[in-house]
Design a protein around this motif. Sequence first.
Motif, PDB file in Angstrom:
ATOM      1  N   THR A   1       0.744  -1.215  -0.031  1.00  0.00           N
ATOM      2  CA  THR A   1       0.180   0.002   0.083  1.00  0.00           C
ATOM      3  C   THR A   1       0.943   1.449  -0.088  1.00  0.00           C
ATOM      4  O   THR A   1       0.578   2.176  -0.728  1.00  0.00           O
ATOM      5  CB  THR A   1      -0.858  -0.156   1.348  1.00  0.00           C
ATOM      6  N   LEU A   2       1.966   1.282   0.761  1.00  0.00           N
ATOM      7  CA  LEU A   2       2.881   2.311   0.986  1.00  0.00           C
ATOM      8  C   LEU A   2       3.337   2.615  -0.256  1.00  0.00           C
ATOM      9  O   LEU A   2       3.739   3.843  -0.763  1.00  0.00           O
ATOM     10  CB  LEU A   2       3.738   2.256   2.141  1.00  0.00           C
ATOM     11  N   MET A   3       4.016   1.592  -1.083  1.00  0.00           N
ATOM     12  CA  MET A   3       4.565   1.701  -2.383  1.00  0.00           C
ATOM     13  C   MET A   3       3.824   2.244  -3.351  1.00  0.00           C
ATOM     14  O   MET A   3       3.927   2.964  -4.210  1.00  0.00           O
ATOM     15  CB  MET A   3       5.432   0.388  -2.784  1.00  0.00           C
ATOM     16  N   SER A   4       2.565   1.598  -3.450  1.00  0.00           N
ATOM     17  CA  SER A   4       1.674   2.093  -4.510  1.00  0.00           C
ATOM     18  C   SER A   4       1.125   3.591  -4.190  1.00  0.00           C
ATOM     19  O   SER A   4       0.733   4.306  -5.003  1.00  0.00           O
ATOM     20  CB  SER A   4       0.129   1.387  -4.162  1.00  0.00           C
ATOM     21  N   ILE A   5       0.949   4.151  -2.974  1.00  0.00           N
ATOM     22  CA  ILE A   5       0.960   5.417  -2.811  1.00  0.00           C
ATOM     23  C   ILE A   5       1.948   6.227  -3.203  1.00  0.00           C
ATOM     24  O   ILE A   5       1.793   7.322  -4.067  1.00  0.00           O
ATOM     25  CB  ILE A   5       0.892   5.703  -1.076  1.00  0.00           C
ATOM     26  N   LEU A   6       3.101   5.761  -2.836  1.00  0.00           N
ATOM     27  CA  LEU A   6       4.321   6.621  -3.535  1.00  0.00           C
ATOM     28  C   LEU A   6       4.437   6.548  -4.749  1.00  0.00           C
ATOM     29  O   LEU A   6       4.600   7.623  -5.698  1.00  0.00           O
ATOM     30  CB  LEU A   6       5.705   5.855  -2.950  1.00  0.00           C
ATOM     31  N   TYR A   7       4.055   5.376  -5.539  1.00  0.00           N
ATOM     32  CA  TYR A   7       3.765   5.282  -7.074  1.00  0.00           C
ATOM     33  C   TYR A   7       2.811   5.989  -7.557  1.00  0.00           C
ATOM     34  O   TYR A   7       2.561   5.830  -8.777  1.00  0.00           O
ATOM     35  CB  TYR A   7       4.145   4.171  -7.554  1.00  0.00           C
ATOM     36  N   GLY A   8       1.950   6.504  -7.010  1.00  0.00           N
ATOM     37  CA  GLY A   8       0.709   7.380  -7.447  1.00  0.00           C
ATOM     38  C   GLY A   8      -0.664   6.198  -7.612  1.00  0.00           C
ATOM     39  O   GLY A   8      -1.445   6.892  -8.408  1.00  0.00           O
ATOM     40  N   PHE A   9      -0.448   5.163  -7.077  1.00  0.00           N
ATOM     41  CA  PHE A   9      -1.844   4.621  -7.477  1.00  0.00           C
ATOM     42  C   PHE A   9      -2.919   4.751  -6.738  1.00  0.00           C
ATOM     43  O   PHE A   9      -4.001   4.595  -6.771  1.00  0.00           O
ATOM     44  CB  PHE A   9      -1.461   2.842  -7.419  1.00  0.00           C
ATOM     45  N   TYR A  10      -2.564   5.196  -5.366  1.00  0.00           N
ATOM     46  CA  TYR A  10      -3.697   5.375  -4.408  1.00  0.00           C
ATOM     47  C   TYR A  10      -3.266   6.768  -3.746  1.00  0.00           C
ATOM     48  O   TYR A  10      -2.144   7.395  -3.839  1.00  0.00           O
ATOM     49  CB  TYR A  10      -3.388   4.499  -2.996  1.00  0.00           C
ATOM     50  N   VAL A  11      -4.426   7.609  -3.342  1.00  0.00           N
ATOM     51  CA  VAL A  11      -4.231   8.946  -2.590  1.00  0.00           C
ATOM     52  C   VAL A  11      -4.181   8.612  -1.042  1.00  0.00           C
ATOM     53  O   VAL A  11      -5.204   7.986  -0.600  1.00  0.00           O
ATOM     54  CB  VAL A  11      -5.298   9.703  -3.262  1.00  0.00           C
TER      55      VAL A  11
END
Lengths: 432, 511
Positions: free
Chosen positions: B46-56
């Motif tokens: 989740t954290l990496m997805s936030i960093l990569y712009g998948f999640y806000v």
Amino acid sequence: MSQSRELHPLINYGLVPLLQLVLAFAVAGLLIVLIGQNPVQAVQLYITDVLLSPVGIGQSIYYATTLMFTGMAVALAFHAGLFNIGGEGQGLVGGIAMTGIALLMMGHFTGDISLLLPGFLAVPILFLFSALGGAAWAAIPGYLQAYRGSHLVITTIMFNAIAFSLVLFLLTGWFQNPETPGDPKSPLFPESWWLWKLGDFYQYQLIGLEAQYQEFKDAGLKVKDIKAQHADFWNERAMARSMKNSAANVSFLFALLLAVGFWFFVWRTKWGYAIRAVGFNQTAARYGGVNVPRTMVMTVCISGALAGLATTNIILGNGSDSEHVLRETGLVGLGFVGIAVALMGRNHPFGIILAALLFGSLFQWGEVIQLKGQFIRPKLDIDKEIVVALQGLVVLFTGALYLMVVWAVQWFATRILGGWGFVKEEIGEERA
Amino acid sequence: MTNFAIELNGISKSFGPVQANKDIDLAVETGTIHGIVGENGAGKSTLMSILYGFYVPDEGSINVFGEPLEFNSSQKAIEAGIGMVHQHFMLGEPFSVLENIILGAEGSFLLGGAMSKARETLLQLSERYGLSVDPDAIVGTLPVGVQQRVEILKALYRGAKVLILDEPTGVLTPQEADALFDILRSLKEQGTTILLITHKLHEIMNVTDSVSVIRRGEMVGHRKTEQTSPEELAELMVGRKVLLEVDKAPAQPKDVALSVQGLNYTDERGIQRLSNVNFDVRAGEILGVAGVSGNGQAFLLEVLSGMHAPSSGRITVNGAPLAKTPDLVRHQSIGHVPEDRQHMGLVTAFPAWESGILGFQASALYCNQGAMKTGLIKEAMGDLMEKFDVRPPNPLLATAKFSGGNQQKIVLAREIDKAPDVLLVGQPTRGVDIGAIEFIHRQIIAMRDAGTAILLVSVELEEVLSLSDRVVAMFDGFCSPDRVTAETDERSLGLLMAGEFERTTSEGMAA
């Protein structure tokens, strides 16, 4: 970490379908407004002449009976991950098989009537053959799906078309009633084979016709004048008066029993276990020792048998004395509506019973709108096809747009109610 | 300007009632390799997805090289200099390396310009970082380790100054993993910042400068790698002390229980999956099968469990030939814990009590004349779940609702409970957390000590080495001669995994 997206069962199985229905009715109401009629009047008719009238209830049950068979047929296949939309064809061939054995007993082919069994012996045989016919007609698409990978949706659709041709071929030949050349139907089944009616309900037509009759009388017409000037009306009224019973019959009780059996079979036997395993995950099923193709063929066959049984209600349980015959119309489209019933009933027999009763009542509503709409003031001028549109909308909202409503409810529960209405999350702890 | 490449400040993210990330702070120094470890479901992805712009994220902010990062756009993340190498490569296999590199960055609708520009840049990048790749090779024909290099080049081509690698060694041999770490070190020397997400603690110790530990969505510790130890990290991840070594007595092997001679298997598409596989497993010992994923191990297990018929060869179980269907194989007292519990070992849509009898649904134990003994099964499953410490021990809960480790325990409980003579185990701890791994290993050893012949297939070399008594390696459908585990090590096994052994077909021809 995943979020619980599961709504409380009461919301999921109660509120969600209700909202879907309300939406479907709302859009149908809009359609009625668009053709310049009054939807309130239409709804009034639904309440007074379907929900609150003995005839309406009886007829609704009659249609619902057929729909329970065809709905369960679709649902069973669905549990194995298969989409059997050949209920119409399987019902027809069930009817053909039943009529074939019936005509044999009636001496239609040989002239020998020594096989004409009494009802209590003949009816079980007729039920059996209708199921066998449906199963046989489903077996071929089932085999093709399981062992050859031909898609069941395609093959069953094609088999519907073949069944329509087959029944016409038979009804204009070997099965043709010799007394009615030009009218493709089988000879009338003997009265002792007809299924017992559930109630002594009057036919709905009679109400409208009697009202019209009263108008004629009020206008000062004598009976012989009506006979002479309105022959069509007179004949129709006579026919309606003769149909004193609504068509609901004992096969409704049989269908209810079958629904219990359906539940037990699917959720409480090793066969049902295998079917559901195949439906959810074929690899896991194979790992679990299930013969996947064989299970698929078996499931489609039982599904076809259920669709075949639907024909008993239509031929042996018909509300009209002259209609205990095989006709090329077969399940009159109720095989297809079974898909909607299964969809709305979430493939569970309990849901299917409710959905079948709903759709059955809608069918009856269509009849009432068409027949009685003329006689109320102001006149309600809607074709009964509005019900087809309504069914389509119900399928749209319960099927294709099912998640739309679910999402809306979830959004509402999350954002407005602060997480109320969800099943409490229970996820395995990671500790050993 | 700070000297931090990435700064996360108070990142929180909830999915409905579940909080995946809770007030996470993380600062990654420019030009370092920073490891992130945590159990599955701890919130790393989740954290990496936030960093990569998948999640806000619900709260918090991110700075990349001191500049605030706009959320919810991978494009913005790429522009800011973040590159991601996914666990499962995002490559078009029929395309050449060059075509893959420019995919999504073609520039104009004519490919020619981009291609020649890319060729030049690729050459420069290869030289600068020592990443040698033939730009015209077809990606599908390249070894996995090289494909991963293409993924890294792809990110660098897009100007990545921060590289995120998600479990990068899962598909590599130890030698390939070493080569990857060399690349990472040289990238670091050139000033690239690297975020390494992994669950393998020895990799963290080997290659990172600093490490952060996530537990249950929260950052529980930041350490300089040289000042920490695997034991401390494991404790931080799990929240209590963990035994990393497997404790076991020497095996007491008895008669041969499972014998495989000259086994060949060609699948329905005509591809030879197993070539002349030979081995014996004795009662009371564990034979480990090492190998990089996809070298025939899955087919070996499926043939041995009756799901596929061998093309040729002799398989015997306690002297009798192997039965032909999974159903009959089970009756021969062979248990099978499949590699892929989600797609084979369980029906995730079933409640646990139904998944817990998969394969035994028709046995007299659970079934009477076709009717299932529902009450009895639920009760038995409840007891079994208690015994195997499945959490929560609720047989009515849908199988999908259990975590990976607990799903695996359900499968193990089912298979071990029947006390089979032979147990086939595939990837027993894939996606399972450290705490549960310990438990599962103990169960397997206990089975061995009770006299079961165990065939253990795993891509985790450490696991094979610590559990098995003897070990073979598989490469391209061939199986190496066996080694006694105590007398071998990771290096020499790595060579076997890379195919460095004499491979002969059943006809005696060298392959």
